[in-house]
Design a protein around this motif. Structure first.
Motif, short mmCIF file in Angstrom:
data_model
loop_
_atom_site.label_atom_id
_atom_site.label_comp_id
_atom_site.label_asym_id
_atom_site.label_seq_id
_atom_site.Cartn_x
_atom_site.Cartn_y
_atom_site.Cartn_z
N ASP A 1 84.85 30.86 12.44
CA ASP A 1 85.65 29.77 12.42
C ASP A 1 86.84 30.19 11.44
O ASP A 1 86.57 30.40 10.19
CB ASP A 1 84.93 28.40 12.04
N ASP B 1 87.30 34.98 16.44
CA ASP B 1 87.32 33.80 17.43
C ASP B 1 86.03 33.28 16.90
O ASP B 1 85.13 33.61 16.74
CB ASP B 1 87.72 33.95 18.73
N ASP C 1 97.00 32.53 17.73
CA ASP C 1 97.16 31.60 19.05
C ASP C 1 96.44 30.55 19.05
O ASP C 1 96.01 30.01 20.26
CB ASP C 1 97.14 32.84 20.29
N GLY D 1 91.16 37.32 24.63
CA GLY D 1 91.35 38.71 23.98
C GLY D 1 92.88 39.35 24.55
O GLY D 1 93.07 40.46 24.46
N SER D 2 93.69 38.50 25.37
CA SER D 2 94.86 39.21 25.70
C SER D 2 95.66 39.69 24.55
O SER D 2 96.47 40.64 24.80
CB SER D 2 95.41 38.33 27.12
N1 SAM Z 1 95.32 34.61 22.29
C1 SAM Z 1 94.28 34.42 23.11
C2 SAM Z 1 94.54 35.49 24.16
O1 SAM Z 1 95.40 35.76 24.51
O2 SAM Z 1 93.26 35.51 24.90
C3 SAM Z 1 94.03 32.99 23.50
C4 SAM Z 1 93.68 32.08 22.58
S1 SAM Z 1 93.24 30.48 23.24
C5 SAM Z 1 94.63 29.86 23.80
C6 SAM Z 1 92.73 29.48 21.76
C7 SAM Z 1 91.59 30.05 20.86
O3 SAM Z 1 91.44 29.50 19.54
C8 SAM Z 1 90.24 29.81 21.77
O4 SAM Z 1 89.58 31.03 22.21
C9 SAM Z 1 89.41 28.94 20.52
O5 SAM Z 1 88.03 29.51 20.57
C10 SAM Z 1 90.19 29.72 19.50
N2 SAM Z 1 89.72 28.60 18.21
C11 SAM Z 1 90.03 27.34 18.19
N3 SAM Z 1 89.62 27.20 17.01
C12 SAM Z 1 89.31 27.90 15.98
C13 SAM Z 1 88.78 28.18 15.05
N4 SAM Z 1 88.65 27.08 13.88
N5 SAM Z 1 88.47 29.39 14.59
C14 SAM Z 1 88.33 30.40 15.31
N6 SAM Z 1 88.89 30.30 16.70
C15 SAM Z 1 89.46 29.19 16.95
#
Ligand code: SAM
Length: 303
Positions: free
Chosen positions: A91, A75, A116, A53-54
């Motif tokens: 998703d 997410d 992201d 969540g950042s």
């Molecule tokens: N931007 C976030 C932050 O600042 O906290 C960090 C994101 S992290 C690098 C990547 C995220 O993508 C993960 O929490 C993962 O659960 C999510 N993710 C991956 N595939 C996904 C999907 N198909 N649908 C929703 N979320 C997804």
């Protein structure tokens, strides 16, 4: 690992904790904004793949909207609540999640969509790049439903072999597409961010959630016009040549005796090598189940 060693190795990790950001990724969005003024005039935003969540923290603090729902965060994983942020757990490649996000913006489009998202990396570069591209395209599809004209889309990309194809797809929808690498994103990582500004879909474009990208039950036969491409199917080889689905006796037709020929080039380091070595040494343990034994052995097994 000592408590401080990650702090020493990764300055952004340390700074994120010191500044109250949930992840070091916050700096990537902040640095992208420094360069592109992403938040200027923005009151409604969508944060796709938002956990922990950042980016949602940054958005809720930096953009001008008021009240719950000016930032919608999505997410797969659950995320601790944040003030002003409406959360959807789902998703983004699924139709149901896309619909839920879109419903929220009906009649009141968003100014900014960020993503992201990163799949669980397998280490197989082609697979990882493909998965990343699918995530980006799912995010783009959602963006085409919720962005207002002139709006902005920022998404993580992997600068792999096929990245130019993704740029061309993005360029269809945005007047400006750039690839940005914030300082806080490690040079050793192929990650970068596509910054797409000026949402301007082609004339007559109608966002369509039933695109194959989101709906896996899509009937490809429905595609028509230039999107329907049928490639010729050609069988090769004489009908009298060997059938690859049949087994043939080892003795040759001319009566000569079969002689084993080793492979021309055996695999250099196959993953099963260790198992073979262990088996040769009789050290490969195998559970013996009654159903695997010949009937005579089963009969003589103690009851
Ligand atoms: N931007 C976030 C932050 O600042 O906290 C960090 C994101 S992290 C690098 C990547 C995220 O993508 C993960 O929490 C993962 O659960 C999510 N993710 C991956 N595939 C996904 C999907 N198909 N649908 C929703 N979320 C997804």
């Amino acid at each position: 690992m000592g408590r401080t060693s990650k702090d020493k190795r990764d300055v952004y990790y340390r700074l994120a904790k010191e500044n109250g950001w949930r992840a070091r990724s916050a700096f990537k969005l902040l640095q992208l904004d420094e360069e592109f003024q992403l938040f200027q005039g923005v009151t409604r935003a969508v944060d796709l793949c938002a956990a922990p969540g950042s980016w949602s923290q940054v958005l809720s603090q930096k953009i001008g909207g008021q009240g719950s729902g000016h930032v919608v965060a999505v997410d797969l994983q659950a995320m601790a609540p944040l003030p002003g942020v409406l959360q959807i757990q789902g998703d983004i490649t699924q139709l149901s999640t896309a619909k839920e996000i879109i419903q929220h913006f009906e009649g009141c489009p968003a100014d900014l969509v960020v993503c992201d998202g990163a799949p669980d990396v397998t280490g197989l570069h082609d697979v990882d790049e493909y998965m990343q591209a699918q995530l980006l395209l799912a995010a783009l599809n959602i963006a085409t439903h919720v962005l207002k004209p002139g709006g902005c889309f920022v998404a993580k990309i992997f600068r792999g072999r096929d990245v130019t194809l993704i740029y061309s797809q993005l360029r269809v929808f945005f007047s400006s597409v750039l690839c940005a690498k914030p300082r806080s994103s490690r040079n050793s990582s192929i990650e970068a961010f596509a910054v797409c500004q000026g949402y301007d879909p082609p004339a007559g474009f109608l966002p369509d959630l039933t695109k194959p990208l989101l709906d896996h039950s899509y009937d490809f036969n429905q595609l028509d016009g230039p999107t329907r491409i049928i490639v010729p199917f050609v069988t090769c080889g004489d009908l009298s040549s060997y059938d690859s689905d049949r087994s043939y006796p080892l003795d040759l037709e001319d009566g000569s005796e079969y002689k084993y020929t080793p492979p021309t080039q055996p695999p250099i380091s196959p993953p099963y090598q260790e198992a073979c070595t262990l088996k040769k040494k009789g050290r490969l343990a195998k559970e013996i189940r009654p159903q695997d034994c010949p009937i005579s052995t089963v009969d003589s097994m103690p009851q």
